[in-house]
Design an enzyme around this catalytic site. Sequence first.
Site, PDB file in Angstrom:
ATOM      1  N   LYS A   1       0.800  -1.178  -0.099  1.00  0.00           N
ATOM      2  CA  LYS A   1      -0.219   0.136  -0.058  1.00  0.00           C
ATOM      3  C   LYS A   1       1.062   1.347   0.088  1.00  0.00           C
ATOM      4  O   LYS A   1       1.670   1.369   0.988  1.00  0.00           O
ATOM      5  CB  LYS A   1      -0.859   0.091   1.254  1.00  0.00           C
ATOM      6  CG  LYS A   1      -2.001   1.301   1.325  1.00  0.00           C
ATOM      7  CD  LYS A   1      -2.670   1.108   2.653  1.00  0.00           C
ATOM      8  CE  LYS A   1      -3.654   2.335   2.482  1.00  0.00           C
ATOM      9  NZ  LYS A   1      -4.552   2.215   3.816  1.00  0.00           N
TER      10      LYS A   1
ATOM     11  N   LYS B   1      -2.231  -1.458  -3.630  1.00  0.00           N
ATOM     12  CA  LYS B   1      -3.175  -0.336  -3.593  1.00  0.00           C
ATOM     13  C   LYS B   1      -2.190   1.111  -3.899  1.00  0.00           C
ATOM     14  O   LYS B   1      -1.128   0.809  -2.977  1.00  0.00           O
ATOM     15  CB  LYS B   1      -3.983  -0.231  -2.469  1.00  0.00           C
ATOM     16  CG  LYS B   1      -4.769   1.058  -2.127  1.00  0.00           C
ATOM     17  CD  LYS B   1      -5.558   0.839  -0.768  1.00  0.00           C
ATOM     18  CE  LYS B   1      -6.378   2.094  -0.690  1.00  0.00           C
ATOM     19  NZ  LYS B   1      -6.989   2.039   0.766  1.00  0.00           N
TER      20      LYS B   1
END
Length: 326
Positions: free
Chosen positions: A198, A251
């Site tokens: 992320k 992400k």
Amino acid sequence: MFPIHRPRRLRTHSQLRRMVRETVLTTNDLIYPLFAVPGEGIAKEVKSMPGVYQLSVDKIVEEAKEVYDLGIPAIILFGIPADKDVDATGAWHDCGMIQKAATAVKSAVPDLIVIADTCLCEYTNHGHCGYLQVGDLSGRVLNDPTLELLKKTAVSQAKAGADIIAPSGMMDGFVQAIRSGLDEAGFQDIPILSYAAKYASAYYGPFRDAAESAPQFGDRRTYQMDPGNAREAIKEIELDVAEGADMLMVKPALAYMDIIWRVKEASNLPVAAYNVSGEYAMVKAAALNGWIDEQRVVMETLTSFKRAGADLILTYHAKDAARWLS
């Protein structure tokens, strides 16, 4: 002489193109995010995300039924509490928003998979993903004390009916902590979808409107990954796999398809890509201005995530995509 190989031969008919298509998007690939808020009868549109709403639990249930009827197999829940504090009480309390929503959805639509976002930023009064050093305004989260909060949150979400736990705070060791907490509480069969790679991305802006989770000071660069790093993503996913992750997430997705590919190549676990709020908002803004064909752009983008290696796609376009696929 002209070459005997003519690739255009396989593009001459729509059915033929369909037959030889290498990457196929289906509703099975989609996960729809939902934002739960206190109250009843509430459906408040997020200004920066047209078509996305903050919903009370009764409205979440209505959405869940629609999602299931469209053939989408899963939702992921985010909670926005009425009150926030340094202990992120709303994240792990039995009456937290994700807990209430998960229980209600599983009661109404038992076959729909409910994924619980396991993070703390929506619930802390400073907007960071865990405990902070007193007086430190840099946003540097205290890693190990925060693991205990995440463990407690995950167990509470599992008790409420969540089928999958998805920790997103990028704390070192968070998969191991949550796995041990779930196992000790008797939830050995609950899988973990780790936000393994992320990034500290500018693409999250509209999400912070939706989840009301913007940091009050500092930023999240001391715990989310630097956008320039790719090898580090492999290190992160290897650690999460060793700690017991069952699925891995990258992400954002659109600007990180090389990372999706690397993660898929380096792991034999299912890989999820999060088509984040900023990516969604850009498409929506352009479509509303008549600058692009929304359906074609969305479907091309989602297919590209699969082509890069994603097995699952978390996207705010999920309902529209399911309708277009049908």
